[in-house]
Design a protein around this motif. Sequence first.
Motif, short mmCIF file in Angstrom:
data_model
loop_
_atom_site.label_atom_id
_atom_site.label_comp_id
_atom_site.label_asym_id
_atom_site.label_seq_id
_atom_site.Cartn_x
_atom_site.Cartn_y
_atom_site.Cartn_z
N LYS A 154 0.84 -1.06 0.00
CA LYS A 154 0.00 0.02 -0.18
C LYS A 154 0.72 1.12 0.13
O LYS A 154 2.08 1.25 0.55
CB LYS A 154 -0.87 0.15 1.37
N SER A 155 0.21 2.37 -0.24
CA SER A 155 0.91 3.59 -0.38
C SER A 155 0.94 4.11 1.04
O SER A 155 -0.27 4.61 1.49
CB SER A 155 0.38 4.48 -1.40
N THR A 169 9.91 6.23 11.99
CA THR A 169 8.91 5.26 10.97
C THR A 169 9.51 5.35 9.67
O THR A 169 9.51 4.33 8.93
CB THR A 169 7.39 5.85 11.19
N ALA A 170 10.05 6.38 9.27
CA ALA A 170 10.46 6.69 7.81
C ALA A 170 11.58 5.78 7.93
O ALA A 170 11.95 4.97 6.84
CB ALA A 170 10.82 8.03 7.64
N LEU A 171 12.61 5.67 8.81
CA LEU A 171 13.65 4.82 8.73
C LEU A 171 13.29 3.12 8.60
O LEU A 171 13.93 2.53 7.78
CB LEU A 171 14.74 5.01 9.97
N TRP A 172 12.45 2.93 9.39
CA TRP A 172 11.82 1.73 9.52
C TRP A 172 11.42 1.24 8.14
O TRP A 172 11.69 0.04 7.59
CB TRP A 172 10.84 1.41 10.27
N LEU A 173 10.46 1.92 7.49
CA LEU A 173 9.83 1.54 6.35
C LEU A 173 10.84 1.71 5.02
O LEU A 173 11.00 0.79 4.18
CB LEU A 173 8.72 2.72 5.83
N THR A 179 6.80 1.55 0.08
CA THR A 179 6.69 2.75 -0.71
C THR A 179 6.07 3.82 0.39
O THR A 179 5.03 3.59 0.88
CB THR A 179 5.80 2.61 -1.80
N PHE A 180 6.57 4.96 0.62
CA PHE A 180 6.01 6.18 1.42
C PHE A 180 6.34 7.29 0.99
O PHE A 180 7.35 7.60 0.37
CB PHE A 180 6.72 5.63 3.04
#
Length: 277
Positions: A154-155, A169-173, A179-180
Amino acid sequence: MILLDGKKLSQKILDEVKQETTATKKKLRLAIVVVGENPVVKKFIEQKKKAADQIGAGVRIYPFDEKITTNELRKRLFEIVHEKKNTGVIIQLPLPTHINTPYILNSVTPEKDIDMLSARAIGNFAVGQSPIIPPVVGALKFLLEEYQIDYQQKSVVIVGAGNLVGKPTALWLLGKKATFTVVEERTPHPEELISKAGILITGVGKPGFIRGDMVKNGVIVIDAGTSESAGRLVGDVDFKSVSKKASYITPVPGGIGPLTVAMLFKNLVTLAKIQKS
């Protein structure tokens, strides 16, 4: 619409942590550094005390006057961090505006930084060298896995790029090759990005910032923002309007908050096991 019950899931984590606590010979104690008085902060501390009681860990509060200088606080923190009885240390945010917050957060060594807010701790996490993960990331991961939500298909849109929610959270993803998109204050046309989110994760601390007319039908909403409004804790999401369109949604309170606290104590146990006696 399915309500993502973080309170119920947090108990599952705390039960597991209690078993680990019982198995370890080391007495656990969380040191909480508090500067000034803030009613919201007091509520957060009470949540931590309650969780500590459940797993058999101690809590010591270190209160400081709101007017304390950055250097004075740093000196006291050196003593707190190196106190052997303190197996974990957290700096309760926010700090007063005159305090150099990054400088203070960096005074907690990675061996006791269960909140993972120091540069070294988050750096270790970014390169895959940390034995623990940021509490909010652990909460998100656990929540998504328990409800079998496939975030990699998912986006994902993250609203806010703060140290507590957005950045970790961004580092984990990024590590999961998901895709984020990160939406922050200077992002052009943020409403357009938010409206396309399959999973919306928000942590800006603005009451009711996300409204129902901003999201698409079927969106999965994870509200990690907390602030006070009219004497109660509220999230970034206008729950009444957004829940009408969401397929899954976390409440505030009772969503990500309890899970994050549970993950904090999971980190406490993990670090205590590898600390020198």
